[in-house]
Motif scaffolding. Sequence first.
Motif, short mmCIF file in Angstrom:
data_model
loop_
_atom_site.label_atom_id
_atom_site.label_comp_id
_atom_site.label_asym_id
_atom_site.label_seq_id
_atom_site.Cartn_x
_atom_site.Cartn_y
_atom_site.Cartn_z
N PHE A 19 9.05 4.00 2.42
CA PHE A 19 8.12 4.25 1.17
C PHE A 19 9.00 4.01 -0.22
O PHE A 19 10.18 3.82 0.00
N SER A 20 8.20 3.46 -1.12
CA SER A 20 8.88 3.26 -2.69
C SER A 20 8.85 4.52 -3.45
O SER A 20 7.59 4.91 -4.01
N GLN A 113 13.06 -12.11 2.30
CA GLN A 113 13.49 -11.57 3.60
C GLN A 113 14.80 -10.77 3.36
O GLN A 113 14.98 -9.74 4.03
N SER A 114 15.80 -11.26 2.54
CA SER A 114 16.84 -10.71 2.34
C SER A 114 16.74 -9.28 1.76
O SER A 114 17.50 -8.35 2.16
N VAL A 115 15.96 -9.24 0.79
CA VAL A 115 15.61 -7.77 0.25
C VAL A 115 14.84 -6.83 1.18
O VAL A 115 15.29 -5.78 1.45
N ALA A 116 13.97 -7.39 2.08
CA ALA A 116 13.62 -6.70 3.31
C ALA A 116 14.44 -5.98 4.11
O ALA A 116 14.59 -4.97 4.62
N HIS A 117 15.55 -6.95 4.44
CA HIS A 117 16.68 -6.36 5.36
C HIS A 117 17.63 -5.12 4.59
O HIS A 117 17.72 -4.23 5.01
N LEU A 118 17.73 -5.64 3.26
CA LEU A 118 18.34 -4.49 2.57
C LEU A 118 17.53 -3.28 2.35
O LEU A 118 18.10 -2.08 2.49
N THR A 119 16.25 -3.53 2.28
CA THR A 119 15.24 -2.11 2.12
C THR A 119 15.37 -1.33 3.33
O THR A 119 15.50 -0.11 3.50
N LEU A 120 15.34 -1.88 4.70
CA LEU A 120 15.47 -1.41 5.80
C LEU A 120 16.62 -0.46 6.02
O LEU A 120 16.74 0.47 6.67
N GLN A 121 17.70 -1.18 5.77
CA GLN A 121 18.92 -0.70 5.99
C GLN A 121 19.32 0.61 4.98
O GLN A 121 19.73 1.52 5.49
N LEU A 127 18.25 6.62 2.69
CA LEU A 127 17.94 6.43 1.14
C LEU A 127 16.65 5.63 1.16
O LEU A 127 16.03 5.23 2.03
N ALA A 128 16.11 5.31 -0.19
CA ALA A 128 15.02 4.47 -0.25
C ALA A 128 15.12 3.41 -1.24
O ALA A 128 16.08 3.61 -2.14
N GLU A 163 11.43 13.39 -3.72
CA GLU A 163 10.31 13.84 -2.76
C GLU A 163 9.73 12.87 -1.83
O GLU A 163 9.89 11.71 -1.65
N PRO A 164 8.91 13.77 -0.89
CA PRO A 164 8.57 12.75 0.46
C PRO A 164 7.35 11.95 -0.09
O PRO A 164 6.67 11.88 -1.07
N PRO A 165 7.24 10.99 0.95
CA PRO A 165 6.22 10.07 0.53
C PRO A 165 4.84 10.80 0.30
O PRO A 165 4.49 11.77 0.79
N ALA A 166 3.75 10.28 -0.33
CA ALA A 166 2.55 10.83 -0.40
C ALA A 166 1.78 10.83 0.77
O ALA A 166 1.84 9.82 1.63
#
Length: 186
Positions: A19-20, A113-121, A127-128, A163-166
Amino acid sequence: MNRDHPPLDGLHPLLAGRFSPSKFDPSGAVDDHAVALLLEAARWAPSAGNSQPWAYVTARPGEVDHARVAAHLARSSARWALDAGLLVVTLAHRYVDDSGLLYSEFADYDLGQSVAHLTLQAQAMGLAAHQFRAFDLEKLTAELRPGPGWEIVTMIAVGRPAEPPAAGRARRSVADLRSAPWAPSR
């Protein structure tokens, strides 16, 4: 948007839990090793012709580049992004140089695609990541002066969520994804 259906069984927990955050824990520092892992994950993304048309400027609170980047955030972003342990400016290599000769017509897609990889890492590391575009692109470009053919696209705030995801996060249904945005054939 559908809030009633949880993710299908079998969806990887990193994807289901991503989540963001709109609030980051300001004490959640992102150390050198974490930054290296995030960029390593981004490095392994697929790209058209293996062109890897992406680059990142990373900036943590207290670093000179952080002040340079933070100065150009929109007020709406500054309210939450400045508490993140890391700000990341994303760049795409769209053109060979300033001549307008195309380097990669897929640069933005490949950067995504590169950002998606960074996001999942980031998610795997506890982290988020929150991607955003609320900043003064013209002034940030003048500040960072990317090389010829490179253009700033977005920013990412990375850190520990405060905070946790809504509950009931809105996502389009799979049926919506399959319903074409074009006119049906006759």
